[in-house]
Design a protein around this motif. Structure first.
Motif, PDB file in Angstrom:
ATOM      1  N   LEU A  51      60.357  47.766  79.891  1.00 18.95           N
ATOM      2  CA  LEU A  51      59.170  47.430  79.904  1.00 18.95           C
ATOM      3  C   LEU A  51      58.521  45.886  78.374  1.00 18.95           C
ATOM      4  CD1 LEU A  51      56.717  48.760  82.916  1.00 18.95           C
ATOM      5  CD2 LEU A  51      58.412  47.216  82.943  1.00 18.95           C
ATOM      6  N   LEU A  52      58.088  44.564  78.503  1.00 20.03           N
ATOM      7  CA  LEU A  52      57.902  43.928  77.118  1.00 20.03           C
ATOM      8  C   LEU A  52      56.921  44.417  77.145  1.00 20.03           C
ATOM      9  CD1 LEU A  52      60.110  40.987  77.289  1.00 20.03           C
ATOM     10  CD2 LEU A  52      60.695  43.036  76.158  1.00 20.03           C
ATOM     11  N   VAL A  53      56.167  45.361  76.885  1.00 22.37           N
ATOM     12  CA  VAL A  53      54.941  45.537  76.206  1.00 22.37           C
ATOM     13  C   VAL A  53      54.157  44.848  75.472  1.00 22.37           C
ATOM     14  CG1 VAL A  53      52.591  47.015  76.147  1.00 22.37           C
ATOM     15  CG2 VAL A  53      54.437  47.676  77.117  1.00 22.37           C
ATOM     16  N   VAL A  54      55.390  45.124  74.483  1.00 21.86           N
ATOM     17  CA  VAL A  54      54.811  44.408  73.277  1.00 21.86           C
ATOM     18  C   VAL A  54      56.768  44.131  72.568  1.00 21.86           C
ATOM     19  CG1 VAL A  54      54.161  45.423  70.788  1.00 21.86           C
ATOM     20  CG2 VAL A  54      52.111  45.591  72.640  1.00 21.86           C
ATOM     21  N   VAL A  55      56.760  42.907  72.013  1.00 20.82           N
ATOM     22  CA  VAL A  55      57.213  42.402  70.566  1.00 20.82           C
ATOM     23  C   VAL A  55      57.122  42.451  69.081  1.00 20.82           C
ATOM     24  CG1 VAL A  55      58.976  40.606  70.530  1.00 20.82           C
ATOM     25  CG2 VAL A  55      58.659  41.518  72.941  1.00 20.82           C
ATOM     26  N   LEU A  56      57.809  42.774  68.439  1.00 23.32           N
ATOM     27  CA  LEU A  56      57.910  43.235  66.774  1.00 23.32           C
ATOM     28  C   LEU A  56      58.755  42.734  66.932  1.00 23.32           C
ATOM     29  CD1 LEU A  56      56.047  43.292  64.596  1.00 23.32           C
ATOM     30  CD2 LEU A  56      56.156  45.973  65.257  1.00 23.32           C
ATOM     31  N   VAL A  57      59.262  41.463  65.917  1.00 24.27           N
ATOM     32  CA  VAL A  57      60.473  41.286  64.810  1.00 24.27           C
ATOM     33  C   VAL A  57      59.840  41.341  63.744  1.00 24.27           C
ATOM     34  CG1 VAL A  57      62.188  39.448  64.477  1.00 24.27           C
ATOM     35  CG2 VAL A  57      60.772  39.876  66.748  1.00 24.27           C
ATOM     36  N   THR A  58      60.795  42.428  62.681  1.00 25.36           N
ATOM     37  CA  THR A  58      60.569  43.160  61.478  1.00 25.36           C
ATOM     38  C   THR A  58      62.236  42.620  60.669  1.00 25.36           C
ATOM     39  OG1 THR A  58      60.966  44.857  61.257  1.00 25.36           O
ATOM     40  CG2 THR A  58      58.866  44.168  61.600  1.00 25.36           C
ATOM     41  N   ALA A  59      61.773  42.354  59.474  1.00 27.47           N
ATOM     42  CA  ALA A  59      63.337  42.166  58.395  1.00 27.47           C
ATOM     43  C   ALA A  59      64.080  44.271  59.136  1.00 27.47           C
ATOM     44  CB  ALA A  59      62.628  42.401  57.179  1.00 27.47           C
ATOM     45  N   ALA A  60      64.920  43.593  58.727  1.00 25.52           N
ATOM     46  CA  ALA A  60      66.252  44.199  59.150  1.00 25.52           C
ATOM     47  C   ALA A  60      66.050  45.270  58.224  1.00 25.52           C
ATOM     48  CB  ALA A  60      66.991  43.501  58.995  1.00 25.52           C
ATOM     49  N   SER A  61      65.357  45.366  56.843  1.00 26.70           N
ATOM     50  CA  SER A  61      65.100  46.265  55.609  1.00 26.70           C
ATOM     51  C   SER A  61      64.052  47.364  55.867  1.00 26.70           C
ATOM     52  CB  SER A  61      65.050  45.946  54.119  1.00 26.70           C
ATOM     53  OG  SER A  61      63.398  44.621  54.853  1.00 26.70           O
ATOM     54  N   VAL A  62      63.333  47.101  57.249  1.00 17.13           N
ATOM     55  CA  VAL A  62      62.230  47.756  57.481  1.00 17.13           C
ATOM     56  C   VAL A  62      62.576  49.074  58.352  1.00 17.13           C
ATOM     57  CG1 VAL A  62      59.490  48.352  59.029  1.00 17.13           C
ATOM     58  CG2 VAL A  62      59.889  46.255  57.434  1.00 17.13           C
ATOM     59  N   GLN A  63      62.209  50.467  58.068  1.00 16.59           N
ATOM     60  CA  GLN A  63      62.843  51.043  58.914  1.00 16.59           C
ATOM     61  C   GLN A  63      62.263  51.633  60.210  1.00 16.59           C
ATOM     62  OE1 GLN A  63      65.401  54.052  58.079  1.00 16.59           O
ATOM     63  NE2 GLN A  63      65.310  52.434  56.246  1.00 16.59           N
ATOM     64  N   ASP A  64      62.926  51.529  61.395  1.00 14.10           N
ATOM     65  CA  ASP A  64      62.490  52.417  62.457  1.00 14.10           C
ATOM     66  C   ASP A  64      61.408  52.934  62.633  1.00 14.10           C
ATOM     67  OD1 ASP A  64      65.120  50.510  63.719  1.00 14.10           O
ATOM     68  OD2 ASP A  64      65.890  52.496  64.409  1.00 14.10           O
ATOM     69  N   ARG A  65      61.023  53.892  61.772  1.00 17.07           N
ATOM     70  CA  ARG A  65      59.284  55.043  62.234  1.00 17.07           C
ATOM     71  C   ARG A  65      58.787  53.730  61.318  1.00 17.07           C
ATOM     72  NH1 ARG A  65      62.855  57.061  59.075  1.00 17.07           N
ATOM     73  NH2 ARG A  65      62.404  57.352  56.999  1.00 17.07           N
ATOM     74  N   ASP A  66      58.796  53.178  60.508  1.00 13.61           N
ATOM     75  CA  ASP A  66      57.513  51.387  59.821  1.00 13.61           C
ATOM     76  C   ASP A  66      57.430  50.609  61.002  1.00 13.61           C
ATOM     77  OD1 ASP A  66      57.451  54.085  57.515  1.00 13.61           O
ATOM     78  OD2 ASP A  66      58.649  51.970  56.434  1.00 13.61           O
ATOM     79  N   GLY A  67      58.553  50.647  61.231  1.00 11.48           N
ATOM     80  CA  GLY A  67      57.784  49.552  62.339  1.00 11.48           C
ATOM     81  C   GLY A  67      57.793  49.795  63.779  1.00 11.48           C
ATOM     82  N   GLY A  68      57.822  51.128  64.191  1.00 12.57           N
ATOM     83  CA  GLY A  68      57.660  52.220  65.106  1.00 12.57           C
ATOM     84  C   GLY A  68      56.246  52.178  65.429  1.00 12.57           C
ATOM     85  N   ARG A  69      55.475  52.239  64.028  1.00 13.33           N
ATOM     86  CA  ARG A  69      54.039  52.091  63.707  1.00 13.33           C
ATOM     87  C   ARG A  69      52.676  51.416  64.725  1.00 13.33           C
ATOM     88  NH1 ARG A  69      51.542  55.947  58.852  1.00 13.33           N
ATOM     89  NH2 ARG A  69      53.195  57.516  59.083  1.00 13.33           N
ATOM     90  N   LEU A  70      53.495  49.999  63.715  1.00 13.38           N
ATOM     91  CA  LEU A  70      52.926  49.110  63.920  1.00 13.38           C
ATOM     92  C   LEU A  70      52.803  48.648  65.415  1.00 13.38           C
ATOM     93  CD1 LEU A  70      50.914  46.731  64.064  1.00 13.38           C
ATOM     94  CD2 LEU A  70      53.152  45.731  62.241  1.00 13.38           C
ATOM     95  N   ALA A  71      54.820  48.791  66.276  1.00 13.80           N
ATOM     96  CA  ALA A  71      54.839  48.923  67.345  1.00 13.80           C
ATOM     97  C   ALA A  71      53.453  49.652  68.741  1.00 13.80           C
ATOM     98  CB  ALA A  71      55.800  48.794  67.851  1.00 13.80           C
ATOM     99  N   LEU A  72      53.320  50.398  68.621  1.00 16.57           N
ATOM    100  CA  LEU A  72      53.317  51.053  69.044  1.00 16.57           C
ATOM    101  C   LEU A  72      51.835  51.482  69.075  1.00 16.57           C
ATOM    102  CD1 LEU A  72      55.194  54.423  68.699  1.00 16.57           C
ATOM    103  CD2 LEU A  72      55.530  53.628  70.911  1.00 16.57           C
TER     104      LEU A  72
END
Length: 129
Positions: free
Chosen positions: A21-42
């Motif tokens: 389900l698309l609860v939140v969509v977050l697009v970051t630069a490819a250089s951002v690690q999954d775990r760093d983008g995951g913090r903001l998305a979660l």
């Protein structure tokens, strides 16, 4: 001179989706690690859907993020891994949800390439806002 004048493509981007389900969509630069983008998305997801208590994620989100999510978002981040003793390719449990959602998104020809200059534009194309 801007990228458009020089003909350069924008930097690669990476999307952080949430299971099916698309609860939140977050697009970051490819250089951002999954775990760093995951913090903001979660953290955004918990704000949008406070009833969310369990999130499945792949190995890219493992590490300190699991404890951070438990403490700050008050939900469980379950890392889906290969079965013990399995060598080579194997289908991960629950992973099909994410792959199905991505397949639906890129089925739209406009979303199968990264034409946008800003991450916010990519997010808007996915969410339709």
């Amino acid at each position: 001179m801007g990228r458009r004048e020089t003909g350069q493509r924008p930097e690669a981007t990476r999307g952080h989706g949430l299971a099916g389900l698309l609860v939140v969509v977050l697009v970051t630069a490819a250089s951002v690690q999954d775990r760093d983008g995951g913090r903001l998305a979660l953290s955004r997801a918990k704000t949008v859907m406070p009833s969310m208590v369990l999130v499945w994620a792949d190995g890219g989100y493992a590490g300190r993020l699991v404890a951070w999510v438990a403490e700050h978002c008050r939900m469980t981040l379950d890392i889906v891994r290969k079965p013990k003793g399995k060598v080579g390719f194997s289908v991960l449990p629950h992973h099909w949800l994410i792959e199905r959602t991505l397949a639906w998104i890129v089925r739209c020809r406009r979303l199968d390439h990264d034409y946008e200059r800003l991450p916010a534009h990519s997010e808007a194309m996915i969410t339709g806002q």
